[in-house]
Design an enzyme around this catalytic site. Structure first.
Site, PDB file in Angstrom:
ATOM      1  N   GLN D 125       1.110  -1.303  -0.185  1.00  0.00           N
ATOM      2  CA  GLN D 125      -0.030   0.116   0.013  1.00  0.00           C
ATOM      3  C   GLN D 125       0.424   1.226  -0.214  1.00  0.00           C
ATOM      4  OE1 GLN D 125      -2.309   0.647   3.584  1.00  0.00           O
ATOM      5  NE2 GLN D 125      -4.322   1.135   2.769  1.00  0.00           N
ATOM      6  N   GLY D 126       0.622   2.074  -0.675  1.00  0.00           N
ATOM      7  CA  GLY D 126       1.380   3.778  -0.869  1.00  0.00           C
ATOM      8  C   GLY D 126       0.231   4.904  -0.598  1.00  0.00           C
ATOM      9  N   SER D 128       0.284   6.951   2.791  1.00  0.00           N
ATOM     10  CA  SER D 128       0.804   7.458   3.969  1.00  0.00           C
ATOM     11  C   SER D 128       1.716   7.896   3.095  1.00  0.00           C
ATOM     12  CB  SER D 128       1.550   6.698   5.334  1.00  0.00           C
ATOM     13  OG  SER D 128      -0.088   6.589   5.721  1.00  0.00           O
ATOM     14  N   SER D 160       3.794  -1.015   3.904  1.00  0.00           N
ATOM     15  CA  SER D 160       4.576  -2.326   4.458  1.00  0.00           C
ATOM     16  C   SER D 160       4.690  -3.796   3.462  1.00  0.00           C
ATOM     17  CB  SER D 160       3.720  -3.034   5.252  1.00  0.00           C
ATOM     18  OG  SER D 160       3.163  -2.490   6.189  1.00  0.00           O
ATOM     19  N   GLU D 243     -10.099  -2.488   5.926  1.00  0.00           N
ATOM     20  CA  GLU D 243      -9.143  -3.267   6.733  1.00  0.00           C
ATOM     21  C   GLU D 243      -9.806  -2.546   7.970  1.00  0.00           C
ATOM     22  OE1 GLU D 243      -4.901  -0.465   6.831  1.00  0.00           O
ATOM     23  OE2 GLU D 243      -6.020   1.204   6.019  1.00  0.00           O
ATOM     24  N   ASN D 363      -5.529   4.186  16.946  1.00  0.00           N
ATOM     25  CA  ASN D 363      -6.651   3.506  17.785  1.00  0.00           C
ATOM     26  C   ASN D 363      -6.990   4.931  19.059  1.00  0.00           C
ATOM     27  OD1 ASN D 363      -6.361   0.888  17.375  1.00  0.00           O
ATOM     28  ND2 ASN D 363      -5.813   0.111  19.194  1.00  0.00           N
ATOM     29  N   GLU D 364      -6.827   5.600  18.635  1.00  0.00           N
ATOM     30  CA  GLU D 364      -7.171   7.139  19.177  1.00  0.00           C
ATOM     31  C   GLU D 364      -7.933   7.703  17.671  1.00  0.00           C
ATOM     32  OE1 GLU D 364      -3.163   6.713  19.073  1.00  0.00           O
ATOM     33  OE2 GLU D 364      -4.085   6.008  20.843  1.00  0.00           O
TER      34      GLU D 364
END
Lengths: 326, 380, 326, 380
Positions: D125-126, D128, D160, D243, D363-364
């Protein structure tokens, strides 16, 4: 594998929810806190009329022949309304246990109990039976199940923090039931888990509503990230306790070999959920939640009591450890 | 660094311990939030005062013995370990008195401190309002000048001990056109003032632990103004500092509770009830109380070295209030099916503890203070 | 009762802090991660020159005659700089233990060790000794203290997650020291606690700095209340672990009767503090903190290792329970 | 409600279990984030595909067996219980494929799905960027139209598997004047495109688990545009849903890890090492995995009843990611002094687990979503 409820089950749930919304508002719960019995004037009768009170009895005994998977949604509703009536003791534990035992004692009590004319209590042997004074026959669950008729029994009362829960030590002449005490205990713990989920859901809903309209420092309290995350954490616990509680109900109904382990899973998760929901609800309400006049504490205290009753979270985690062989 | 107690400190401890052993009532007093219990607790304050233990760190002329901060901490350790009653005068002694020492005129000091210390006049705080809880700058209660008097209109709430108190220390808006922190003043109001009505509010346990105050033209003389007119915010903040700081909840209180928890575990373990898994929670509570003890003595050294007790006080507020809840919750869990019983001192303690993370600035606000003022994170 | 440090103690701390700030930046720590020894080229020598290495020896043996209350601040600094040198093993444990033992073994090793010419290692009997291969004499602490000269000993190496910590099982001919193994263990655990506090403080400081300048959704990450409260919680743990660690140092120096219990208090609190600081630091950094190139992980992994070394939090809580008689 | 598995489901489970028992490599493969390990894992994907187990829920034409969601969950339970290797193709299969099914042209589906399922083409995945982590709307990488091509300039990070992947699925800004969510497009980019360089980034454990992508005039044909030009945000959000939802981390993975943890405790307890106090943490981890299992089956029923998997997916993301950290941390604590050793599968698992609460929306952010979109709290 199918977690969905039937239309009939959903309709039954909605009917009970509507009844409780109308007939069991906080004033009615408060009346049970203050009166002699810890119960309401008319709700048990109304539930009997709907068939709820005796639903777990076979149709041959006048019941609806329903099982724990039918009852679990109603127990959640009972928790959500803080219903001060013995749905757990009478309907979830007493009736199916008497039906299982059969024989003279079922002959003597079952039909009356199904009709709501006699009330069944339940408690642990050596512990307390909630509402024994307003019951006719109390089942004391220990290494065996002893059925004690309340007429003639000696009752010692203790005060619960939830004033509608009248705690009694019960002693008297008893008949030993031909029924499985482990199963009866699991019925009680499973029902308590479902009620904990309902109580926790109400605590969450009431708090979400409050913090959305309460302003501090020029913003709704519910717009602060700290408050949001407190409530998200409580919601998380409930989201994961609820399916476990429903699964536990199915395990009881289906005589699943892992029943006791998975009832413990449900009760431990549900106890933790309602404990967190209560802490969160109070903290997010602030001082108003700390008053007797405001209704929140009716659910908080029900939650504290149910969380501890029929084995608290640590007790059930220990039972799981034993089941896992560690 | 020498963490032994000096011979003088040890002697002070012995003296306190001996006196307490001989004088602490054998039977617990009735709840201080009942009319009878309130007076029983007041009588206990008289006894403490007359023996010189009511306000050990105060000047002698007001009934103290000019004890050092370390001695005060020692006294608190002994006091709570002895099982002595709760302090009905604590709102005045802990929250108001430091402000009177700092901002009061000599006349005010002479008028108020000694009766406060002896429990002759018991004080309650009148700061919060229905729409201004943690956000004190939102105060709306007005006090308008009328010659030498202020005439108060408005409403206060969450006044602990307010149902039976003799005096209230209030934060009111003396400049009607002001906003937020400006234009507030700090007024001392006798409970029997005409036009002031205190109505009890039932606390979680049903006892009248709070009051609401209704002001309807209540007249208060200007000699009861503490600090300058319009300077109430600055004056009040000094008190807030002590509310969160060393004065409010000394470690001794929690050390004693933790020892009782250890004792409860021991007792139940002997009778075969509780599970070993819960021992860890008991130890954790005991540890937190000890940690608070050492952190407090370390803070004492910082203060003695001239550092202010500033935002670091928020650390202490969060620690003791959350420890208090956890400690009592652990006890209730240990009690198992008895944990829901209303007639236990642990349930009383739990209910009381639950107010800790809410009052005197919620713990959410304390964590904001820690992150913004201690750690220096951006406010927005 | 006086928690304040003397001017001399503060000056010594500042001198070491300055040295480490200049001579032990992350590149130097990384070099110790990658090289053969796990140590730095020159830092031990510099510390010896300052007198740190042998400070805990009596002046008669060439030391500074200082005790744990002098050392504790330097251990905090060592943690803060992730110093990859055996301050714990050599200075906090080895030297005072040899001095306590006296006799031939002290005669043979103490002066060299004080001068930094011989390095003392320490580990648990049956466990690991960090950096044994770069030590000359390793003390293995168990029911007794066995001193093993490294020349001729067999060493089996294992990899730590902190690559500068070279873990060795040590076996070889040993002399049994006439010294108290419980005291030696407490010296190690107490020193580890102080280092944990230092590591935790660095993790907190580095994270505060990062989140103040990192923007997401148009605001500094550090302005979000969730991030603030995460960091406040880490700060709380550190704030309360630090005085406990200093108090533990005093208990060792002063032979306090509650020494073992209160060393356990310190180590349990400090382990928990550094564990939380590491979790918080990583979560508040996000992906950058999860990379090998960024320096944060040097401290995170030191923290994980020190938290587990010389008894983790649960181990020490158990020891406290035993001391409390429960 | 019938929570027994149907005979067909049981048969499916037996078939999977039997095949896995016979085919799972006896020795663990090398880490998939090393060059050799990557290819070993790719070879394993071929074996899975050829036996029909690579993508059980997909249509047969792309290599699946059209399994129901319940069957997929069963497969995952068996897969992880068998100790089978991690899935090197999971980014493509879990994150990209649902988007291709929903938004891809028939040509794109035929071109990409089968090679992806077989591990012939492994995807990374590209999304970020250095200044756009959780805040994807801040994407700056530009892709400018040039006839039938897009010309890409910019930088991606935290990809990743990106060091060895064959293809990247990227979110880029095709409208240079756009801001935030508008003007983004979803492009599929071959790793061997000229003007694209992937540089490995060392993960916490030093392995090249991520890559940075540098685009310097990389040309990509418009047939690799997924969904409409400028509609990348909506397309991407569909993928984000999966996701966080059912596709990424099935309960079976955590149930298997929890069983291993129970086994570790048992083994250490037999050898006398660990303390009973830690048993509670082991049980808690086991319980959370079970809770996740039942919640997932309950969600399956909701989805089958026509409800969308919306913001509730955030519940699952928070639960599994925090459970994974706690579970592995518990194992390391059980290991005591061996807990710091780098050469244990528990340490590998811990390091891997630590990324869970960060990636795919921290998670925030998930808790914001729960509170705002599920509970309905005010955004500001």
């Amino acid at each position: 594998m199918d977690f969905s409820f039937s239309d009939d089950q959903i309709m039954f749930q909605e009917a009970v929810r509507d009844l409780l919304a109308n007939e069991c508002p906080p004033e009615v719960v408060r009346s049970a806190w203050e009166n002699d019995t810890g119960r309401t004037d008319s709700l048990w009768g109304a539930l009997a009329e709907m068939g709820v009170v005796g639903m777990t009895a076979p149709e041959s005994a006048g019941g609806l022949g329903m099982d724990e998977t039918d009852l679990v949604l109603l127990l959640e509703e009972a928790g959500r309304a803080a219903l001060p009536e013995p749905l757990l003791e009478h309907t979830a534990v007493g009736i199916p246990t008497l039906a299982e035992a059969g024989g003279a004692i079922a002959e003597a009590w079952l039909e009356q109990a199904v009709a709501g004319e006699a009330t069944l209590g339940a408690g642990t042997d050596g512990g307390y039976a909630v509402g024994a004074a307003t019951s006719d026959l109390v089942l004391l669950i220990g290494d065996e199940i002893r059925a004690v008729p309340v007429a003639g029994a000696s009752l010692v009362e203790h005060q619960s923090v939830d004033w509608s829960r009248r705690l009694f030590e019960v002693d008297g002449e008893a008949a030993v039931l031909d029924a499985d005490p482990a199963l009866a205990f699991d019925r009680a713990a499973g029902a308590a888990a479902a009620q904990c989920v309902g109580v926790a859901q109400h605590l969450l809903d009431a708090t979400v509503e409050y913090v959305a309209q309460r302003y501090q420092f020029g913003k709704p309290v519910g717009s602060y990230q700290a408050v949001k995350h407190h409530l998200a954490n409580a919601a998380l616990k409930i989201e994961f306790a609820r399916p476990a509680a429903r699964h536990a109900a199915w395990c009881i109904a289906a005589s699943d070999p892992y029943r006791s382990r998975d009832v413990s899973l449900a009760k431990a998760l549900a106890s933790d959920a309602v404990d967190l929901a209560a802490r969160t609800a109070l903290q997010c309400h602030g001082a108003i939640g700390y008053t007797f006049e405001y209704d929140l504490h009716l659910w908080m205290k029900r939650g504290w009591a149910l969380s501890a009753a029929w084995g608290d979270a640590a007790w059930h985690r220990n039972r799981i450890a034993a089941a896992l062989g560690i | 660094m020498d963490l032994s107690f000096t011979p003088a400190e040890e002697e002070f401890r012995d003296e306190a311990r001996t006196w307490l052993a001989e004088n602490v009532p054998a039977e617990p007093l009735a709840s201080m939030d009942t009319p009878d219990g309130f007076e029983e607790h007041r009588a206990w304050e008289h006894i403490l005062f007359d023996a010189g233990w009511a306000v050990v760190s105060w000047p002698e002329r007001y009934g103290g013995r000019e004890a050092s901060l370390v001695e005060w901490l020692i006294f608190e350790e002994e006091y709570w370990a002895s099982g002595a009653p709760g302090r009905v005068s604590s709102n005045g002694v802990s929250l108001l008195a430091p402000t009177i020492f700092d901002f009061g005129t000599p006349e005010q000091q002479d008028r108020f401190l000694r009766p406060m210390a002896r429990g002759d006049e018991i004080w309650a705080q009148g700061w919060s309002e229905p729409d201004a809880g943690s956000d004190l700058a939102g105060i709306k209660t007005k006090a308008q000048r009328d010659g030498e008097h202020f005439v108060i209109e408005g409403q206060k709430t969450w006044c602990s001990r307010g149902a039976f108190a003799d005096w209230f220390f209030c934060l009111v808006r003396t400049d009607p056109d002001s906003e937020r922190h400006a234009g507030l003043s700090y007024l001392l109001v006798p409970a029997d003032t005409e036009g002031l009505e205190a109505r009890a509010i039932g606390r979680l346990d049903g006892e009248p632990g709070f009051a609401e105050l209704f002001f309807d033209g209540a007249r208060v003389h200007e000699r009861y103004l503490l600090g300058g007119e319009g300077e109430g915010w600055a004056v009040a903040m000094a008190t807030t500092g002590s509310e969160r700081g060393l004065n409010l909840r000394a470690p001794g209180r929690f050390m004693a509770a933790a020892e009782r928890l250890v004792g409860l575990y021991e007792e139940l373990a002997d009778s075969g009830s509780p599970d070993l898994d819960r021992r860890d929670q008991v130890v954790s509570a005991w540890m937190e109380a000890q940690a608070y003890r050492w952190q407090t003595y370390a803070t004492e050294a910082r203060l003695r070295g001239g550092a202010p007790i500033g935002s670091e006080a928020s650390f202490m507020k969060v620690l003791w209030s959350e420890l208090d809840v956890e400690l009592h919750a652990t006890a209730l869990r240990l009690l198992g099916r008895d944990g829901e019983r209303a007639d236990s001192s642990w349930m009383d303690g739990y209910v009381f503890a639950l107010s800790g993370p809410i009052y005197a600035g919620t713990n959410e606000i304390q964590r904001n203070i820690i992150s913004e003022r201690v750690l220096g994170l951006p406010r927005r």
